[in-house]
Structure formats: C-alpha cells, structure tokens
Motif scaffolding. Sequence first.
Motif, PDB file in Angstrom:
ATOM      1  N   PRO A  59       0.832  -1.209   0.000  1.00 54.91           N
ATOM      2  CA  PRO A  59       0.000   0.000   0.000  1.00 54.91           C
ATOM      3  C   PRO A  59       0.861   1.252   0.000  1.00 54.91           C
ATOM      4  CG  PRO A  59       0.020  -0.994   2.175  1.00 54.91           C
ATOM      5  CD  PRO A  59       0.773  -1.920   1.268  1.00 54.91           C
ATOM      6  N   GLU A  60       0.434   2.232  -0.740  1.00 59.72           N
ATOM      7  CA  GLU A  60       1.095   3.532  -0.725  1.00 59.72           C
ATOM      8  C   GLU A  60       0.488   4.355   0.409  1.00 59.72           C
ATOM      9  OE1 GLU A  60       3.498   5.416  -2.432  1.00 59.72           O
ATOM     10  OE2 GLU A  60       4.139   3.475  -3.158  1.00 59.72           O
ATOM     11  N   PRO A  61       1.252   5.275   0.986  1.00 60.24           N
ATOM     12  CA  PRO A  61       0.694   6.110   2.043  1.00 60.24           C
ATOM     13  C   PRO A  61      -0.390   7.041   1.500  1.00 60.24           C
ATOM     14  CG  PRO A  61       2.925   6.791   1.520  1.00 60.24           C
ATOM     15  CD  PRO A  61       2.646   5.561   0.729  1.00 60.24           C
ATOM     16  N   LEU A  62      -1.208   7.520   2.379  1.00 59.52           N
ATOM     17  CA  LEU A  62      -2.230   8.528   2.077  1.00 59.52           C
ATOM     18  C   LEU A  62      -3.394   7.997   1.255  1.00 59.52           C
ATOM     19  CD1 LEU A  62       0.233  11.429   1.219  1.00 59.52           C
ATOM     20  CD2 LEU A  62      -0.736  10.850   3.442  1.00 59.52           C
ATOM     21  N   PRO A  64      -5.956   4.049   0.643  1.00 58.90           N
ATOM     22  CA  PRO A  64      -5.995   2.621   0.316  1.00 58.90           C
ATOM     23  C   PRO A  64      -6.316   2.346  -1.147  1.00 58.90           C
ATOM     24  CG  PRO A  64      -8.029   3.258   1.351  1.00 58.90           C
ATOM     25  CD  PRO A  64      -7.152   4.488   1.351  1.00 58.90           C
ATOM     26  N   HIS A  65      -6.413   3.370  -1.968  1.00 56.27           N
ATOM     27  CA  HIS A  65      -6.731   3.187  -3.383  1.00 56.27           C
ATOM     28  C   HIS A  65      -5.490   3.291  -4.276  1.00 56.27           C
ATOM     29  CE1 HIS A  65      -6.786   7.444  -2.500  1.00 56.27           C
ATOM     30  NE2 HIS A  65      -6.568   7.675  -3.771  1.00 56.27           N
ATOM     31  N   ARG A  66      -4.309   3.427  -3.658  1.00 53.00           N
ATOM     32  CA  ARG A  66      -3.053   3.460  -4.412  1.00 53.00           C
ATOM     33  C   ARG A  66      -2.148   2.354  -3.882  1.00 53.00           C
ATOM     34  NH1 ARG A  66      -3.877   9.255  -3.787  1.00 53.00           N
ATOM     35  NH2 ARG A  66      -2.892   9.052  -1.755  1.00 53.00           N
ATOM     36  N   TRP A  67      -1.573   1.616  -4.817  1.00 51.98           N
ATOM     37  CA  TRP A  67      -0.731   0.471  -4.454  1.00 51.98           C
ATOM     38  C   TRP A  67       0.544   0.510  -5.258  1.00 51.98           C
ATOM     39  CZ3 TRP A  67      -2.286  -2.924  -0.670  1.00 51.98           C
ATOM     40  CH2 TRP A  67      -3.584  -2.744  -0.222  1.00 51.98           C
ATOM     41  N   ARG A  68       1.623   0.049  -4.658  1.00 49.75           N
ATOM     42  CA  ARG A  68       2.924  -0.058  -5.314  1.00 49.75           C
ATOM     43  C   ARG A  68       3.118  -1.517  -5.682  1.00 49.75           C
ATOM     44  NH1 ARG A  68       6.248  -0.218  -1.281  1.00 49.75           N
ATOM     45  NH2 ARG A  68       5.188   1.612  -0.511  1.00 49.75           N
ATOM     46  N   ALA A  69       3.292  -1.769  -6.956  1.00 48.86           N
ATOM     47  CA  ALA A  69       3.571  -3.126  -7.426  1.00 48.86           C
ATOM     48  C   ALA A  69       5.057  -3.249  -7.705  1.00 48.86           C
ATOM     49  CB  ALA A  69       2.778  -3.439  -8.690  1.00 48.86           C
ATOM     50  N   VAL A  70       5.654  -4.303  -7.197  1.00 46.01           N
ATOM     51  CA  VAL A  70       7.062  -4.599  -7.407  1.00 46.01           C
ATOM     52  C   VAL A  70       7.107  -5.932  -8.137  1.00 46.01           C
ATOM     53  CG1 VAL A  70       9.273  -5.030  -6.286  1.00 46.01           C
ATOM     54  CG2 VAL A  70       7.691  -3.359  -5.300  1.00 46.01           C
ATOM     55  N   GLN A 144       9.767   1.857   0.376  1.00 49.73           N
ATOM     56  CA  GLN A 144      10.078   2.994  -0.490  1.00 49.73           C
ATOM     57  C   GLN A 144       8.802   3.428  -1.204  1.00 49.73           C
ATOM     58  OE1 GLN A 144      13.239   2.380  -3.277  1.00 49.73           O
ATOM     59  NE2 GLN A 144      12.820   4.268  -4.359  1.00 49.73           N
ATOM     60  N   SER A 145       8.310   4.598  -0.865  1.00 44.92           N
ATOM     61  CA  SER A 145       7.074   5.100  -1.462  1.00 44.92           C
ATOM     62  C   SER A 145       7.335   5.666  -2.849  1.00 44.92           C
ATOM     63  CB  SER A 145       6.474   6.188  -0.575  1.00 44.92           C
ATOM     64  OG  SER A 145       5.399   6.810  -1.226  1.00 44.92           O
ATOM     65  N   LEU A 146       6.397   5.447  -3.751  1.00 42.74           N
ATOM     66  CA  LEU A 146       6.470   6.063  -5.071  1.00 42.74           C
ATOM     67  C   LEU A 146       5.839   7.448  -5.060  1.00 42.74           C
ATOM     68  CD1 LEU A 146       5.497   3.000  -7.299  1.00 42.74           C
ATOM     69  CD2 LEU A 146       7.770   3.942  -6.908  1.00 42.74           C
ATOM     70  N   LEU A 148       5.756   9.683  -2.373  1.00 37.17           N
ATOM     71  CA  LEU A 148       6.491  10.672  -1.603  1.00 37.17           C
ATOM     72  C   LEU A 148       7.837  11.014  -2.223  1.00 37.17           C
ATOM     73  CD1 LEU A 148       5.703   9.366   1.982  1.00 37.17           C
ATOM     74  CD2 LEU A 148       4.521  11.125   0.659  1.00 37.17           C
ATOM     75  N   GLY A 149       8.123  10.438  -3.365  1.00 37.43           N
ATOM     76  CA  GLY A 149       9.357  10.738  -4.070  1.00 37.43           C
ATOM     77  C   GLY A 149      10.478   9.817  -3.669  1.00 37.43           C
ATOM     78  N   PRO A 150      11.489   9.729  -4.524  1.00 38.66           N
ATOM     79  CA  PRO A 150      12.607   8.839  -4.201  1.00 38.66           C
ATOM     80  C   PRO A 150      13.416   9.397  -3.038  1.00 38.66           C
ATOM     81  CG  PRO A 150      13.051  10.053  -6.215  1.00 38.66           C
ATOM     82  CD  PRO A 150      11.662  10.410  -5.780  1.00 38.66           C
ATOM     83  N   LYS A 151      13.425   8.678  -2.000  1.00 39.71           N
ATOM     84  CA  LYS A 151      14.223   9.030  -0.829  1.00 39.71           C
ATOM     85  C   LYS A 151      15.423   8.092  -0.797  1.00 39.71           C
ATOM     86  CE  LYS A 151      11.055  11.512   1.720  1.00 39.71           C
ATOM     87  NZ  LYS A 151      10.739  12.588   0.886  1.00 39.71           N
ATOM     88  N   LYS A 152      16.504   8.592  -0.293  1.00 42.55           N
ATOM     89  CA  LYS A 152      17.667   7.729  -0.142  1.00 42.55           C
ATOM     90  C   LYS A 152      17.392   6.805   1.038  1.00 42.55           C
ATOM     91  CE  LYS A 152      22.548   7.545   0.211  1.00 42.55           C
ATOM     92  NZ  LYS A 152      23.661   7.942  -0.524  1.00 42.55           N
TER      93      LYS A 152
END
Length: 177
Positions: A59-62, A64-70, A144-146, A148-152
């Motif tokens: 799940p992506e933050p903010l 439940p309708h956005r998901w990160r697929a790896v 790692q959120s998509l 919130l931007g790429p964070k180190k």
Amino acid sequence: APFLLALSPTLRPRLPSLCRGALLAVSAYVLFSGANRLRAESVLSRSLAEADASYELFPEPLGPHRWRAVVRSEGRYRLFLLRSLSGSAEPRGEVATSPDDPAVRRARESAVGRQLEAFFRAPVWSSDPEPDGTLVGAYDLRFQSLLLGPKKLLPFRFHVADDGTVEALGWLGRRKR
C-alpha cells in the motif's frame, strides 16, 4: 476517538454508540482496502505481459486506493503505481539488484543475512568494492514510497573481506578503521 471523547463527562453516556460507530468505520475502511487490493491485482495482471510474473503489492501512504507493485525479473524489479479506482497502472522505473554477486551471496548466507532475507519482501542487494573487500548493502522496496518521491533509503550494510569473512555493520554501515 471514542475513548478520547469519553474524557468529557457530557459525552460519557454516549460512549457505547460512539464505540459502535468507530467499529463500523474501521470495518468499512478494512473492507474498502481489501476490495481495492483485489482491484489493484486485477489492474496489474492486465498490465503485465508475462502471465507468470512474480510480484508483491504494497500500500502507498495517504490512501488505500493506491498500491505499489514490485514485479520481479532477472536481476531487477519493475515498479508500478496502481490506482485501483481509476484502473490505471503507471510504470515508475526499475531497480537493479545483484543477489548472485559473490560478495552479496556471502552476505546473504551469513546469520544476519538470512534474517534479513526472511524479513524482506522485495530485497535489493548491491555491492561496492573497497581496498580490503566489498561493501554489501541491502534494503527492502516495501518501505520505499512512489508517491512521496525517491528518498535515499538507509540500507543494511555488510563488509565482506577478501578472505570471505562477513561482518554485519548494521543500518548505518560505518566501519571502524
């Protein structure tokens, strides 16, 4: 929230109805999230060319309708942002991993490496040569959120000496010299 409202003496008589309302709200949220995960899996399966691709959904933050697929492939992960309400799958790049590098393999076979492998769902392994061995790093794409931007990310680090000994350096990964 009902327990915070119970601090007010005027709202205490309404506490049972407030608790029932909170339980209904939590139940609705969990059902909404579950339905959106199923929808995200459907969106992903339509977007992938390979029918038997291995993937993880996070799940992506903010919302439940956005998901990160790896999506796992040979030596890389492809990232997608899935929007279950609109039915879209946006490619968001690739991340290389080197699990079969000899130094990485040694780190993965260590006691700490095995624990990390058991904990991580989408591990990214890398290696950087040093004068007296190799510095191996590992982190999990689950965190790692998509959106919130790429964070180190702060990888867990190992030092693999030229003689094959493995030293777990931890999350900060600093060696004493």
